[in-house]
Design an enzyme around this catalytic site. Sequence first.
Site, PDB file in Angstrom:
ATOM      1  N   SER A 470      -4.866 133.570  41.071  1.00  0.00           N
ATOM      2  CA  SER A 470      -4.077 133.056  39.952  1.00  0.00           C
ATOM      3  C   SER A 470      -2.995 134.050  39.580  1.00  0.00           C
ATOM      4  O   SER A 470      -3.271 135.169  39.136  1.00  0.00           O
ATOM      5  CB  SER A 470      -4.976 132.808  38.733  1.00  0.00           C
ATOM      6  N   GLN A 472      -0.997 133.710  37.179  1.00  0.00           N
ATOM      7  CA  GLN A 472      -0.924 133.840  35.721  1.00  0.00           C
ATOM      8  C   GLN A 472      -1.894 134.896  35.224  1.00  0.00           C
ATOM      9  O   GLN A 472      -1.563 135.703  34.349  1.00  0.00           O
ATOM     10  CB  GLN A 472      -1.208 132.491  35.064  1.00  0.00           C
ATOM     11  N   ASP A 618       1.386 124.587  43.495  1.00  0.00           N
ATOM     12  CA  ASP A 618       1.975 123.619  42.560  1.00  0.00           C
ATOM     13  C   ASP A 618       2.621 122.434  43.271  1.00  0.00           C
ATOM     14  O   ASP A 618       2.984 121.449  42.632  1.00  0.00           O
ATOM     15  CB  ASP A 618       3.050 124.301  41.691  1.00  0.00           C
ATOM     16  N   LYS A 645      -5.278 122.102  36.714  1.00  0.00           N
ATOM     17  CA  LYS A 645      -3.847 122.145  36.378  1.00  0.00           C
ATOM     18  C   LYS A 645      -3.611 121.254  35.145  1.00  0.00           C
ATOM     19  O   LYS A 645      -4.550 120.942  34.437  1.00  0.00           O
ATOM     20  CB  LYS A 645      -3.027 121.685  37.586  1.00  0.00           C
ATOM     21  N   ARG A 649      -5.590 117.186  39.351  1.00  0.00           N
ATOM     22  CA  ARG A 649      -4.596 116.632  40.280  1.00  0.00           C
ATOM     23  C   ARG A 649      -5.223 115.976  41.508  1.00  0.00           C
ATOM     24  O   ARG A 649      -4.600 115.133  42.151  1.00  0.00           O
ATOM     25  CB  ARG A 649      -3.590 117.727  40.687  1.00  0.00           C
ATOM     26  N   ARG A 690       4.115 117.037  37.284  1.00  0.00           N
ATOM     27  CA  ARG A 690       4.236 117.034  38.752  1.00  0.00           C
ATOM     28  C   ARG A 690       3.625 115.774  39.377  1.00  0.00           C
ATOM     29  O   ARG A 690       4.089 115.302  40.416  1.00  0.00           O
ATOM     30  CB  ARG A 690       3.614 118.304  39.332  1.00  0.00           C
TER      31      ARG A 690
END
Length: 741
Positions: A470, A472, A618, A645, A649, A690
């Site tokens: 990750s 982030q 992503d 996410k 997804r 997205r």
Amino acid sequence: MSFMVNRVLIIGLGLIGGSLAKALKKKQFANVIVGYDRNSDDVQTGLDLSIIDEGSHHLADAVKVADIIVLAVPVKATEAVLFDLKPYLQAHTVITDVGSTKSNVIAAAQNVFGSIPCNFIPGHPIAGSEKSGVASADDTLFAKHKVILTPLPESDKSATSLIARMWQCTGAEVLQMDIERHDEVLAATSHLPHLLAFSLVDTLAKEQDSTEIFRYAAGGFRDFTRIAASDPTMWHDVCLANRQQILSQIDNFTDGLAVLREAIVKGDSQSMLGVFTRAKSAREHFSKMLSGTAYSQPHHNSQVTFFVRSAASLQGRIRVPGDKSMSHRAVMIGALAEGVTHLSGFLESEDSLATVQAFRDMGVVIEGPHQGRVKIYGVGLHGLYQPPGPLYLGNSGTSMRLLSGLLAGQSFDTELLGDESLSNRPMERVAEPLRKMGASISTSKNGGAPVSIKGHQKLFAIDYEMPVASAQVKSGLLLAGLYAKGETRIRQGAITRDHTERMLKNFGVELSTVNGVISMASGQTLKATNLDIPADISSAAFFIVAAAINPGSDLVIEQVGVNPSRSGILDIMKLMGADISLNNSTTHNGEPVADVHVRYSPLNGIVIPEKLVSVAIDEFPVILVAAAAANGVTCLTGVGELRYKESDRIEAMQQGLLRMGIDVVVKGDDIFITGGELRGASISSYDDHRITMAFAIAGTIAKEEVMIEACSHVATSFPEFVEVAQKAGIRIHKEKANVSS
Ligand code: NAP
């Protein structure tokens, strides 16, 4: 207690009383709307204009048979009117008022009745006009405006709901507040602005050449002083009735004006710009909040639907917006630097604006964004101020995870809030290693937002092996590492985007990455710089896939960031047989950039190599669309991360593609897609930007029209998606959906 509304008596047939009577009569809220005024001409006008059903000249007679009595007289007259009506009041009658101040209305009722009757429900419509008198009555005056009720703890609940129902019938939104809070809030938001308008006009009118001044007064003066035409007697009463709260607001304002004056005396541009940019952004923030379009509002309030039909081919050259990851990081790191940082290519999306607002709330002066340009007056590592309240980060996971690290090292407490989707995303993955560094940080019961961070903690560097790939989390730890004692070391299994590392280096931080291990010493000073942010490959991805799957396409996407830690989509698409080349390659601030040229070419299903998963994380929604268009089966394995996410997804793509007639099998965290012909369908966006854009691209090769619902979240990363798509040749349009909030 139940109330049958037969007769509503309005005492004081002026602007507010007349407008309420007119609205209630129109909506048939009661059988009879009765008007009483000390001036019998007003009652006659009310009858002549059909504002009331009946006029009364004897208060006693009207009070005896009223179910609801509304006092719409000046606040100063409240006590006298209550005194006059008291002898005739029936036990079941509910009384309310419309006075602009509430403490004194309560005091008046206390004086007359000894204690506040449980059927007395004070109220205040936040609507009005500079006009007065019954002839100005307007039945739409309260529609879409707020009405504040200030019931007391002993107030009868059914009486409160009856008065709420009465106001709702006029189209107003009804809120409740306690009395002191009402008078405090109104002093700031209504009373002070009126006094400023009166005072400004009066001051200018006293100038010798006032006629000249007023003649040349432009729109701003007219807008600002419009309310100085309000009723002087009413405002005189308001000032006396809410004296303490108004005085304290005048003092507050005088202090603020003195700061601005001092800045002008000293020519202190930074302070002046600080006041102006904070005020401008706060004003925009309020407007958006009020119109329901801000990141601080649930997006479904202003929902849009996308409609897509098959494209002929994609042609020409397009530009997509600036990189989202870099935009966030540039603001954060620029704010912590010493000196002024200039950005160009900044992404003006809901997510990145949430980061800008957070730093403004912490006292950083930020000019822009204006056409992608942002100027950040850095405050240094220790120059942030405690924000006035929680920092609201909307839908932005990047803001929340990176700020968790950055704020762990501050000398003040903070709380981070997000929208519903962000509140459900895992924050413990960053909170847990931050605690190892000595941070005091807590998350909600389910490990999400709100995230509460205590200031004044001593942080020390850790050597941390990342359990989940990750960027982030890695970035959050690096930002905390700037405040920690010792050398922070982060060991990453899989490669994740390295914009934070590259950007810190741009700001003069010494940091090394050797064999996937990042090392950074603390105590470094960040120096302001200028950054040109390239176009976002995650936004370009939609057009890369669109051009690759639509026969005859030949499209160039200009100046895209092609950092190897982000360009997995290019490798995956090439493995599938896409015709992609990079031209005009260059480097901006240590970030590789190139024009991406895509031509149509038939695609084949592949097994997506595991090493490419973290560098295309992503982009998988749209890569799965490419898989649906390819010949044969595409296997994507070990992508459990996609479940965390903005939506799950895996689930969102499986459901949408199944609806479009594609064979999708999900086994645990693995997905298998067999390419085929796509048919039209109505698709849920799962409130995920997205997912929405991926299905818009799927729509370009579907046999029938594709409709995607709830698409406003696209603004979190790519606000002009529809316009850019149309420019490239995609047949897409959007329509506003009528969704009530
Ligand atoms: P307005 O147009 O002047 O109306 C007030 C009416 O009450 C006048 O017809 C007045 O008669 C009458 N009145 C005065 N004393 C009376 C008494 N003792 N018995 C019976 N009638 C009496 O004023 P307004 O703008 O409607 O304001 C009324 C109330 O609404 C005030 O408490 C104000 O704080 C509140 N309010 C006003 C606004 C606004 O923007 N105007 C907004 C929200 C709340 P005369 O004409 O003979 O004086």
